[in-house]
Design a protein around this motif. Structure first.
Motif, PDB file in Angstrom:
ATOM      1  N   GLY A 158      32.178  36.275  32.388  1.00 40.56           N
ATOM      2  CA  GLY A 158      32.875  35.008  32.326  1.00 40.56           C
ATOM      3  C   GLY A 158      32.376  34.095  31.218  1.00 40.56           C
ATOM      4  O   GLY A 158      31.319  34.313  30.627  1.00 40.56           O
ATOM      5  N   PHE A 177      33.934  30.510  41.478  1.00 38.60           N
ATOM      6  CA  PHE A 177      34.976  31.071  40.617  1.00 38.60           C
ATOM      7  C   PHE A 177      36.346  31.080  41.294  1.00 38.60           C
ATOM      8  O   PHE A 177      37.315  31.530  40.711  1.00 38.60           O
ATOM      9  CB  PHE A 177      34.570  32.494  40.226  1.00 38.60           C
ATOM     10  N   TYR A 211      32.963  39.518  38.512  1.00 35.33           N
ATOM     11  CA  TYR A 211      33.290  38.182  39.002  1.00 35.33           C
ATOM     12  C   TYR A 211      32.013  37.381  39.248  1.00 35.33           C
ATOM     13  O   TYR A 211      31.119  37.841  39.986  1.00 35.33           O
ATOM     14  CB  TYR A 211      34.054  38.258  40.317  1.00 35.33           C
ATOM     15  N   HIS A 215      33.111  36.214  43.467  1.00 33.33           N
ATOM     16  CA  HIS A 215      34.302  35.530  43.959  1.00 33.33           C
ATOM     17  C   HIS A 215      35.571  36.159  43.399  1.00 33.33           C
ATOM     18  O   HIS A 215      35.855  36.058  42.208  1.00 33.33           O
ATOM     19  CB  HIS A 215      34.268  34.055  43.569  1.00 33.33           C
ATOM     20  N   VAL A 216      36.349  36.784  44.255  1.00 34.82           N
ATOM     21  CA  VAL A 216      37.610  37.409  43.865  1.00 34.82           C
ATOM     22  C   VAL A 216      38.750  36.626  44.501  1.00 34.82           C
ATOM     23  O   VAL A 216      38.849  36.574  45.727  1.00 34.82           O
ATOM     24  CB  VAL A 216      37.676  38.876  44.333  1.00 34.82           C
ATOM     25  N   LEU A 220      43.622  36.314  40.316  1.00 35.25           N
ATOM     26  CA  LEU A 220      42.993  37.199  39.336  1.00 35.25           C
ATOM     27  C   LEU A 220      43.202  38.667  39.688  1.00 35.25           C
ATOM     28  O   LEU A 220      43.548  39.478  38.827  1.00 35.25           O
ATOM     29  CB  LEU A 220      41.501  36.888  39.235  1.00 35.25           C
ATOM     30  N   SER A 221      42.986  39.025  40.944  1.00 35.28           N
ATOM     31  CA  SER A 221      43.044  40.434  41.327  1.00 35.28           C
ATOM     32  C   SER A 221      44.456  40.973  41.469  1.00 35.28           C
ATOM     33  O   SER A 221      44.695  42.169  41.263  1.00 35.28           O
ATOM     34  CB  SER A 221      42.284  40.658  42.640  1.00 35.28           C
ATOM     35  N   ALA A 236      37.358  45.395  37.306  1.00 38.34           N
ATOM     36  CA  ALA A 236      36.587  44.198  37.641  1.00 38.34           C
ATOM     37  C   ALA A 236      35.801  44.447  38.923  1.00 38.34           C
ATOM     38  O   ALA A 236      36.306  45.072  39.868  1.00 38.34           O
ATOM     39  CB  ALA A 236      37.513  42.993  37.807  1.00 38.34           C
ATOM     40  N   SER A 238      33.310  43.053  42.104  1.00 35.94           N
ATOM     41  CA  SER A 238      32.899  41.967  42.996  1.00 35.94           C
ATOM     42  C   SER A 238      31.490  42.257  43.487  1.00 35.94           C
ATOM     43  O   SER A 238      30.775  43.081  42.921  1.00 35.94           O
ATOM     44  CB  SER A 238      33.871  41.883  44.176  1.00 35.94           C
ATOM     45  N   GLN A 252      39.012  44.874  42.090  1.00 29.68           N
ATOM     46  CA  GLN A 252      38.031  44.299  43.005  1.00 29.68           C
ATOM     47  C   GLN A 252      37.127  45.400  43.566  1.00 29.68           C
ATOM     48  O   GLN A 252      37.061  45.630  44.762  1.00 29.68           O
ATOM     49  CB  GLN A 252      38.694  43.489  44.122  1.00 29.68           C
TER      50      GLN A 252
END
Length: 274
Positions: A158, A177, A211, A215-216, A220-221, A236, A238, A252
Motif C-alpha cells: 500500500g 484499510f 492488505y 483488512h479485506v 477491493l476483493s 492479494a 490477507s 483474499q
C-alpha cells in the motif's frame, strides 16, 4: 511428510516484532528456528509468486509439500542486522535465510525465498519510523532494488498503510484499510504504490499485494481487483489464518501470522501438517 494435504500455508513474520530474545517474543528467533523445522518436516519453501502461478494454473507443483514465507511493512530488519534498544542486535531476516542456506548447502531448499511487502510513501514511512519504531531511519527504500542473492522479492503493502501515525502529518485518523472503498482511493493505495515501488526496483512491478492489517473489504476483493487490469496485481493476501487451496479466492488469500497463529514449534507443526 505433508503429502496428505492439498494446500499450501503462507507464513507471515514482522521484523519489528522484537520484545525479547526468545521464540515467543522475537520474530527473528522464530524465523531461524522455523526454517529448520520446515526442512526437518520434509517440506519445501517456494517463492510466493510460484504459489500464485499454481493457483492460476500456470505452474505444476507438489503443493502438499510446499510452504511460503512473507514479511510485512518493509522495516530494514527484513534485510539488515539491527541493534534494537534494550534487547540487542538482531540478525536480519535475509541474513537468517542466508545462514540457513549456507548451513544446508546449495542443493537442499534450492528454492528458498521470501516476499517482503513494503510501504511506498516515503513521508508515511518517515512518520511511522519516528513514532512507532526508534526514529533511526529503519524504513528506508535503498534495499528494494538489490539482488539479495535471489532470496527476496518486493511486494506491495500500500501507499501509506492508512497507518494511525499519519495523524501527525494531518492524515487520516486510525481506521485501518477498510475505508479504501472507491476507485480513487484504491488507485492511490495500490496502483500509485506499485508505480513508486517499481520505479525504485529496476521497473519490476510488484504484482503481489498484502492488505494492510489484513483488512479485506468487499470493494477491493470483489470489484477493484477483479474488475480492473491496470493495477497489475495478480493476487492479494490477507491475514486470515487459512492455507491457499486450489479453489481459494486469489483476491483474499490467507496467511498465518507469527506470534498470533503460532507461538511454538508444536503450534507451527500443526499448521504445516494439517
Amino acid at each position: 511428510m505433508g503429502s496428505g494435504r492439498r494446500h499450501c500455508p503462507v507464513l507471515l513474520y514482522h521484523s519489528q516484532n522484537v520484545a525479547g530474545n526468545d521464540y515467543e517474543s522475537n520474530d527473528h528467533v522464530a524465523l531461524a528456528d522455523d526454517l529448520r523445522l520446515i526442512h526437518d518436516l520434509g517440506l519445501e519453501i517456494i517463492p510466493l509468486g510460484w504459489l500464485v502461478d499454481w493457483l492460476l494454473g500456470e505452474r505444476d507443483l507438489d503443493i502438499g509439500h510446499c510452504v511460503c514465507i512473507s514479511f510485512d511493512d518493509g522495516v530494514d530488519a527484513d534485510v539488515h542486522d539491527l541493534d534494537f534498544p534494550g534487547i540487542g542486535t538482531q540478525r536480519g531476516f535475509l541474513n537468517i535465510m542466508c545462514d540457513f542456506r549456507d548451513e544446508l548447502g546449495s542443493v537442499a531448499q534450492a528454492n528458498l525465498h521470501a516476499t517482503s511487502f513494503v510501504i511506498a510513501s516515503p513521508e508515511a514511512r518517515a512518520v511511522m519510523d519516528r513514532h512507532s519504531l526508534f526514529d533511526k531511519d529503519w524504513m528506508s527504500e535503498d534495499w528494494w532494488c538489490a539482488d539479495h542473492g535471489g532470496l527476496l522479492a518486493i511486494g506491495n503493502h500500500g501507499w501509506d498503510h492508512e497507518h494511525p501515525d499519519l495523524v501527525h502529518i494531518g492524515g487520516q485518523p486510525a481506521g485501518g484499510f477498510w475505508g479504501v472503498d472507491d476507485r480513487d482511493k484504491a488507485d492511490t493505495q495500490i496502483f500509485a504504490a506499485a508505480e513508486y515501488i517499481a520505479g525504485l526496483n529496476h521497473g519490476r512491478w510488484p504484482d503481489l499485494f498484502a492488505y494492510p492489517y489484513g483488512h479485506v473489504n468487499g470493494y477491493l476483493s470483489s470489484e477493484y481487483f477483479p474488475g480492473h487490469e491496470h493495477h497489475g496485481t495478480r493476487a492479494a493476501f490477507s491475514t486470515e489464518p487459512c492455507p491457499v487451496r486450489a479453489d481459494s479466492d486469489r483476491w483474499q488469500l490467507g496467511r498465518f501470522v507469527c506470534g498470533r497463529d503460532w507461538r511454538s514449534h508444536t503450534d507451527l507443526e500443526k499448521i504445516l501438517l494439517s
